[in-house]
Design an enzyme around this catalytic site. Structure first.
Site, short mmCIF file in Angstrom:
data_model
loop_
_atom_site.label_atom_id
_atom_site.label_comp_id
_atom_site.label_asym_id
_atom_site.label_seq_id
_atom_site.Cartn_x
_atom_site.Cartn_y
_atom_site.Cartn_z
N HIS A 53 46.86 -68.75 -13.00
CA HIS A 53 46.94 -69.32 -14.35
C HIS A 53 45.92 -68.62 -15.24
O HIS A 53 45.12 -67.82 -14.78
CB HIS A 53 46.77 -70.83 -14.33
N HIS A 55 43.24 -69.37 -17.10
CA HIS A 55 41.84 -69.70 -17.40
C HIS A 55 40.91 -68.53 -17.05
O HIS A 55 41.08 -67.86 -16.03
CB HIS A 55 41.42 -70.96 -16.64
N ASP A 57 37.99 -68.29 -15.86
CA ASP A 57 37.29 -68.24 -14.56
C ASP A 57 38.24 -67.85 -13.42
O ASP A 57 37.82 -67.78 -12.27
CB ASP A 57 36.57 -69.57 -14.27
N HIS A 58 39.49 -67.55 -13.77
CA HIS A 58 40.46 -67.05 -12.77
C HIS A 58 40.96 -65.64 -13.09
O HIS A 58 41.44 -64.95 -12.20
CB HIS A 58 41.65 -68.02 -12.64
N HIS A 111 47.99 -78.60 -14.83
CA HIS A 111 46.64 -78.15 -15.18
C HIS A 111 46.73 -77.22 -16.40
O HIS A 111 46.01 -77.39 -17.39
CB HIS A 111 46.02 -77.44 -13.98
N ASP A 128 44.10 -74.09 -9.63
CA ASP A 128 43.42 -75.34 -9.99
C ASP A 128 44.40 -76.51 -10.05
O ASP A 128 44.23 -77.42 -10.86
CB ASP A 128 42.72 -75.20 -11.35
N HIS A 166 38.33 -73.76 -6.31
CA HIS A 166 36.94 -74.23 -6.45
C HIS A 166 36.45 -74.96 -5.20
O HIS A 166 37.24 -75.57 -4.47
CB HIS A 166 36.82 -75.20 -7.63
ZN LIG Z 1 41.86 -73.65 -14.43
#
Ligand SMILES: [Zn+2]
Length: 254
Positions: A53, A55, A57-58, A111, A128, A166
């Site tokens: 996805h 985001h 942080d990915h 999400h 996530d 995570h």
């Molecule tokens: Zn995420």
């Protein structure tokens, strides 16, 4: 035999690196630096990047990795599109270059609106959406979407190994114990996961069997879970979606 390594990033992210015969593929690289360091240390060449996805942080490290290694990038049909060379939606498959395993996309909105999971060879990369003993927050989706997405993942074979984004497991287990104090599978799992953290190891992957037994967000249809959610909400809750929504709200404030 493909090896899968956890490369920690930021505070609690994991970038998953698949390794086979000197080649590697990185899943959800929020940062390129720890991936480059890992590849250099093990003498690996990167042959693919995979994203679940959009985001940061990915995918924050995706453009730099793709540019440096000139490798293809795989991800959701409806997200991070400009940076992806190959985009997938429900049921579409690809072979991971250099690694040799085939992965199939599963659409799991909730999400984010276009979140996908990739599964194959008994492995699940779910970003996530499904966490060990938890689930992601609903940033772009609705409770009905998330319940349907989690149900799709829960239907995979029970020995499927769950690689999520995570390290939230111990905190999630504290919530699970509050929701289901009478669930006999939770205390042994806390002991198992705590022992992994004590020796500096990731708690992941988990298995779908463990998630079905202990993850409250997969257990919204259980009478005990409904009872606690209704007591806390102070009202009757309709279907499993309403129970899920109440649990998600409770967890946000937990
Ligand atoms: Zn995420």
């Amino acid at each position: 035999m493909v090896a899968i390594h956890a490369v920690p990033a930021f505070k609690d992210n994991y970038i998953w690196v698949l390794e086979e015969s000197g080649r590697a593929a990185a899943v959800d690289p929020g940062d390129d630096a720890p991936v480059e360091e890992f590849l250099a240390r093990r003498g690996l060449q990167l042959s693919a990047v995979i994203a679940t996805h959009h985001h940061a942080d990915h995918v924050g490290g995706l453009p730099a990795l793709a540019a440096r290694w000139k490798c293809p990038t795989f991800g959701p049909a409806r997200e991070v599109s400009a940076e992806l060379t190959h985009r997938f939606t429900e049921g579409e498959r690809f072979e991971v270059p250099g690694i040799g395993i085939e992965l199939e996309a599963i659409d799991i909105p909730g999400h984010t609106a276009g979140h996908v999971a990739f599964t194959g060879s008994g492995i699940l990369f779910c970003g996530d959406t499904l966490f060990a003993c938890g689930c992601g927050r609903l940033f772009e989706g609705t409770p009905p979407q998330m319940v349907a997405s989690l149900a799709k993942l829960a239907r995979l074979p029970k020995d499927t190994r769950v690689y999520c984004g995570h390290e939230y497991t111990l905190a999630n287990l504290r919530f699970a114990a509050a929701v289901e104090p009478g669930n006999p599978a939770i205390a042994p799992r806390v002991a198992r996961e705590q022992a992994k953290r004590d020796r500096g190891a990731p708690t992941l992957p988990s298995t779908l069997a463990e998630e079905r037994a202990t993850n409250p967000f997969l257990r919204a249809a259980e009478p005990a879970v409904r009872g606690v959610a209704e007591a806390r909400a102070g009202r009757k809750l309709g279907d499993a979606v309403a129970v899920f929504a109440a649990l998600r709200e409770w967890k946000n404030a937990f």
